[in-house]
Design an enzyme around this catalytic site. Sequence first.
Site, mmCIF file in Angstrom:
data_model
loop_
_atom_site.group_PDB
_atom_site.id
_atom_site.type_symbol
_atom_site.label_atom_id
_atom_site.label_comp_id
_atom_site.label_asym_id
_atom_site.label_seq_id
_atom_site.Cartn_x
_atom_site.Cartn_y
_atom_site.Cartn_z
ATOM 1 N N ARG A 156 -5.469 -3.591 3.510
ATOM 2 C CA ARG A 156 -6.806 -3.360 4.060
ATOM 3 C C ARG A 156 -7.711 -4.454 3.521
ATOM 4 N NH1 ARG A 156 -4.936 1.657 2.156
ATOM 5 N NH2 ARG A 156 -4.726 3.274 3.757
ATOM 6 N N LYS A 180 -6.896 3.902 -0.715
ATOM 7 C CA LYS A 180 -7.866 4.994 -0.680
ATOM 8 C C LYS A 180 -7.590 5.963 -1.821
ATOM 9 C CE LYS A 180 -8.639 4.719 4.304
ATOM 10 N NZ LYS A 180 -8.586 5.427 5.610
ATOM 11 N N HIS A 252 -9.182 -5.214 10.694
ATOM 12 C CA HIS A 252 -7.954 -4.430 10.567
ATOM 13 C C HIS A 252 -6.804 -4.975 11.416
ATOM 14 C CE1 HIS A 252 -7.646 -1.044 7.946
ATOM 15 N NE2 HIS A 252 -7.011 -0.267 8.805
ATOM 16 N N ARG A 255 -3.555 -6.032 9.607
ATOM 17 C CA ARG A 255 -2.825 -4.867 9.092
ATOM 18 C C ARG A 255 -2.072 -4.165 10.232
ATOM 19 N NH1 ARG A 255 -2.638 -0.910 4.933
ATOM 20 N NH2 ARG A 255 -2.985 1.251 5.628
ATOM 21 N N HIS A 278 0.150 4.892 3.485
ATOM 22 C CA HIS A 278 -0.273 6.105 4.188
ATOM 23 C C HIS A 278 0.238 7.336 3.441
ATOM 24 C CE1 HIS A 278 -0.689 3.931 8.335
ATOM 25 N NE2 HIS A 278 -1.778 3.827 7.594
ATOM 26 N N TYR A 287 2.034 3.744 15.256
ATOM 27 C CA TYR A 287 2.496 2.380 15.509
ATOM 28 C C TYR A 287 3.767 2.358 16.335
ATOM 29 C CZ TYR A 287 -0.923 0.914 12.059
ATOM 30 O OH TYR A 287 -2.098 0.692 11.383
#
Length: 307
Positions: A156, A180, A252, A255, A278, A287
Amino acid sequence: MTSPLTRSTRGWLDHLRVERGAAANTLSSYRRDLARYQQFLNGRGINDPAAVGESDVTEFLASLRQGAVDRPPLSASSAARTLVAVRGFHRFLALEGETLTDPAGAVAPPKAPKRLPKAISVNDVERLLTAASLGDTPAALRDRAMLEVLYGAGARISEAVGLDLDDLDLEEGSVRLFGKGSRERVVPLGSYAREAVKAYTVRARPSLALRGKGIPALFLNQRGGRLSRQGAWAAIRVAAERAGLGAKVSPHTLRHSFATHLLDGGADVRVVQELLGHASVTTTQIYTMVTVQRLREVYAEAHPRAR
């Protein structure tokens, strides 16, 4: 005098910051969402979370979707994100014993339409990377290294600008990223990214560092401070314009392209999940829809009886 609703809101945000280590951007979003929620409740004469019922939460969600005179309606995804903050807030109060019930627990978020991530082709990635390194200036070497890390590690933009020198192991070919919630992961770094980072750290970063206070950040701005997200986005935008890609490229994009190209190459979705950081494989599986769509496009173009 501070209302019970305001005190409870501050308590939950402090809990997220201190106990859960929530990122600054997450806290800012939750603070904004709860301020909107509190304004709605105050308009209904409610200033104590113990007085909130499920119907209040449901009608708040409906108000987000409908909009108001001073505010446009929110999309399903934005309303769902706001509801996440509200549900987390009430769940925390119930667990702490500050309220007897959780009025938001059974309120379902609106379903957002599935949107496929925007990825660019491998050729377009190469054009973008080449455009980022025009010239031999410190900024050009930095921008090439940064874009190579974004694409080579699937980082990111906040993870890339947050990198310190010690987060890279160029001999082993890996980079440590903090995602995150400060979740840490170590991701392989390919030879192109390693060479670009070496060129930047040897030939460009020392001159940029002389203008600052000797901070450990990997990517520095022209004043020797840590490159900001805005500065990184500006560099990507300039490179995209040079490459003739324009609006096709966002912070983004690299990525998204990283994940899509891995899956196109046969990588397992679980591996891509780990590389992207994730928490759930469900997030990564979107994806796979991109690659299926690409297969359909190729089939339609190549098969003699496709049309």
